[in-house]
Structures are given as C-alpha cells and as structure tokens.
Design an enzyme around this catalytic site. Structure first.
Site, PDB file in Angstrom:
ATOM      1  N   ASP A 133      -1.791   9.534 -10.650  1.00 22.67           N
ATOM      2  CA  ASP A 133      -1.703   8.472 -11.665  1.00 22.67           C
ATOM      3  C   ASP A 133      -0.245   8.202 -12.048  1.00 22.67           C
ATOM      4  OD1 ASP A 133      -4.417   8.209 -11.658  1.00 22.67           O
ATOM      5  OD2 ASP A 133      -4.752   9.255 -13.569  1.00 22.67           O
ATOM      6  N   ASP A 168       0.850  -1.195   0.000  1.00 24.47           N
ATOM      7  CA  ASP A 168       0.000   0.000   0.000  1.00 24.47           C
ATOM      8  C   ASP A 168       0.885   1.245   0.000  1.00 24.47           C
ATOM      9  OD1 ASP A 168      -3.003   0.809   0.516  1.00 24.47           O
ATOM     10  OD2 ASP A 168      -1.784   2.134   1.760  1.00 24.47           O
ATOM     11  N   ILE A 169       0.560   2.217  -0.855  1.00 26.52           N
ATOM     12  CA  ILE A 169       1.290   3.488  -0.858  1.00 26.52           C
ATOM     13  C   ILE A 169       0.839   4.297   0.357  1.00 26.52           C
ATOM     14  CG2 ILE A 169       1.789   5.607  -2.129  1.00 26.52           C
ATOM     15  CD1 ILE A 169       1.148   4.140  -4.708  1.00 26.52           C
ATOM     16  N   GLU A 188      -4.575   2.449  -4.497  1.00 25.55           N
ATOM     17  CA  GLU A 188      -3.123   2.480  -4.291  1.00 25.55           C
ATOM     18  C   GLU A 188      -2.589   1.160  -3.752  1.00 25.55           C
ATOM     19  OE1 GLU A 188      -4.893   4.227  -0.429  1.00 25.55           O
ATOM     20  OE2 GLU A 188      -5.452   3.967  -2.527  1.00 25.55           O
ATOM     21  N   ASN A 219      -2.881  12.554  -3.483  1.00 25.86           N
ATOM     22  CA  ASN A 219      -3.853  12.936  -4.514  1.00 25.86           C
ATOM     23  C   ASN A 219      -4.476  14.295  -4.225  1.00 25.86           C
ATOM     24  OD1 ASN A 219      -4.005  11.171  -6.678  1.00 25.86           O
ATOM     25  ND2 ASN A 219      -5.361   9.738  -5.653  1.00 25.86           N
TER      26      ASN A 219
END
Length: 308
Positions: A196, A179-180, A223, A187
């Site tokens: 993106d 997971d980011i 993500e 965002n």
C-alpha cells in the site's frame, strides 16, 4: 451555518459588464469578509479567469454585451469543467419568463436588482455551503481512497469526454497505461502494508509530473494506473514518459524480487489516437494495453508508444 465550513475562503466570480454593479456586489461581499472575489466584464474574460481562479460560485448578469446571460449560463453549465459551479443570475427582470429561461439554462437561483445586501449575502452563503458539501460527496465518489487520486469511475467519465471531444474537434487523445512491475512478488515478499505504501508513493510520483489543467491521473485498480492527455505533441508525451521513469528511479524503492532491477519499476504502454477516423474507445484502450504488454515482454521498466 456549519462551523466546519470556511465559506469565506471560497472563490466567487462576478460576471457583469457594468463595473458599478459588479463593484457594488464585490464591496458587499468584501465587507462580509469574503476573501476571494473576482470580476469579469465579458464572458470571454470570464472563461479565461475560470481556468486560473476555479471559482466556487458565479454571480452572472442577465444582460451582457456579446451574449445573453441565459446563453452564457448554458455555455458554462454544459461544460464538463464548469458544470459543478453554481450560477446565480443577477437580473432587473424578475418576471416569470426571465426566471424560467434562467433556470432552464442552468441557473440555480436569482437575485433581483436593485438587490438587498443582506439577501445577497444570505443567498451567497447558502449556495457556498451547498457547493462545499456537494464537492466533498463528489470527491469521495471519484477518488481512490488509498492513493487519493481519481478512480476508475472518474476515468470512464473523462475518457468518454476526451474521446467525444477529440472526435468532434479532430484532436489527439493520448492514453498512458502504467503498471508496477512484478507487484505481486512485492506484496508477497514485503507484505500488503508495504505494498500500500508503494502504491501511494507511485501515485504521488506520477502526480508530480503532471502540471497542465487537462492532464488526468487515475488508479484503474490494483497496481495499474493511467494518464489521459488531450491534444498533446509527441515530444511532450515522450518527455513525460522519460520523466516518470526517472522520477521512480530517483525514488529508489527496494524490490529485490524485480529481476534485473532490484528496485520498483514501471512498465508503460502509450496509445495516441488522432481521432480523425472511425475509432472506438475500445480500440484506443486495447492499443495501450498491447503497448504495455510489449513493454513487459521487452524487459519491463520501459515505455512503448503506439499510434492508432
């Protein structure tokens, strides 16, 4: 023929214990400018070649020394790695029973011996065109359009395959959930276009760390990414995890809203299941999810490993 399809660069494997027969077929195809034609004299040799050459079409002799052509056809067409490779049976027995057995076991066509060179080339061309079109359709169905890696749909297929195989062979299955960190903040502050681009960069970075045939990378959604590994040592798993974190550090994507790091980082949860006892896919998935939560809870930008 569709002029946009370069079938002559596609790969053809001939499986025939008769070197005279396979040599003749190869010569005919080479004369028609097919560039990549390989031969194997046994199914054992063929399977080794399949791993490296990844053919687009197989020409399979009905008569083989250690296994019948129909058994070889069934073996190949029932394997998830090779099931999409069309098989043309090459046989001197073109009676109804022989053809029926061939088709029942996965062959899509046959060529009768002694064969006509023009007919051989025409059939090969037709099936290579169909293979190309089918591959393009499948690629769209199983690929995430943004990152160009496998999507959640294909994850479900491979996860099921690995789980059943590991259970029957008593091997391990390893599931990375990735997971980011603080991606919503990324965002919100940098915009969705930059978001993106970050997702694409992370996907490329993860892909460069995977080198083995049975190492799979997926975008599960948003993500969240995943890696599935089959029968892998603890040392390899920990080295891979370390390499992923280092690769993202080297990428050095600014993320001022990821507190404590100020750059894009990943949290990873890793679950490894020996699959020697009753263990559901949900148990494995849930364990990786819990491991990921532990990584987030302990400060992000780290991996947590669970054995289940």
């Amino acid at each position: 023929m569709n002029s946009n399809i370069d079938i002559h660069s596609m790969r053809i494997l001939i499986i025939d214990n008769s070197e005279n027969s396979s040599g003749l077929i190869k010569a005919i195809l080479k004369k028609e400018t097919f560039q990549h034609v390989f031969t194997a004299t046994s199914i054992k040799t063929a399977i080794e070649m399949l791993k490296d050459e990844r053919p687009d079409l197989i020409l399979l002799s009905y008569v083989l020394p250690e296994i019948s052509g129909t058994e070889a056809c069934k073996l190949l067409s029932s394997d998830i790695h090779y099931e999409d490779i069309p098989i043309i049976m090459v046989t001197a027995n073109n009676d109804i029973q022989t053809l029926q057995r061939s088709f029942e076991n996965g062959a899509i066509d046959y060529i009768a011996k002694p064969f006509n060179g023009h007919e051989l080339v025409a059939r090969v061309q037709a099936h290579l065109i169909r293979k190309h079109v089918a591959d393009e359709r499948k690629k769209k169905a199983i690929t995430d359009p943004l990152t160009n890696i496998y999507n959640r749909r294909h994850f479900d297929t491979i996860f099921e395959h690995f789980y059943l195989r590991a259970s029957s062979e008593e091997k391990s299955l390893t599931f990375f959930m990735i997971d980011i960190d603080n991606f919503k903040k990324y965002n919100d502050n940098y915009g969705h276009h930059k978001g993106d681009e970050a997702l694409q960069a992370v996907a490329r970075t993860l892909q460069t760390q995977l080198h083995r045939t049975e190492d799979y990378l997926f975008r599960l959604g948003g993500e969240e990414f995943s890696i599935l590994l089959y029968d892998t040592s603890d040392d390899f798993i920990k080295t891979l995890s370390s390499n992923i974190h280092q690769a993202l550090t080297d990428l050095n994507i600014e993320h001022a809203y990821n507190e404590g790091y100020e750059r894009l980082t990943l949290s990873i949860g890793v679950a490894t299941c020996g699959c020697k006892k009753e263990m559901t896919k949900f148990d494995i998935y849930n364990s990786a999810d819990q491991a990921l939560y532990r990584s987030k809870e302990n400060g992000r930008n780290r991996s947590t490993f669970f054995k289940v």
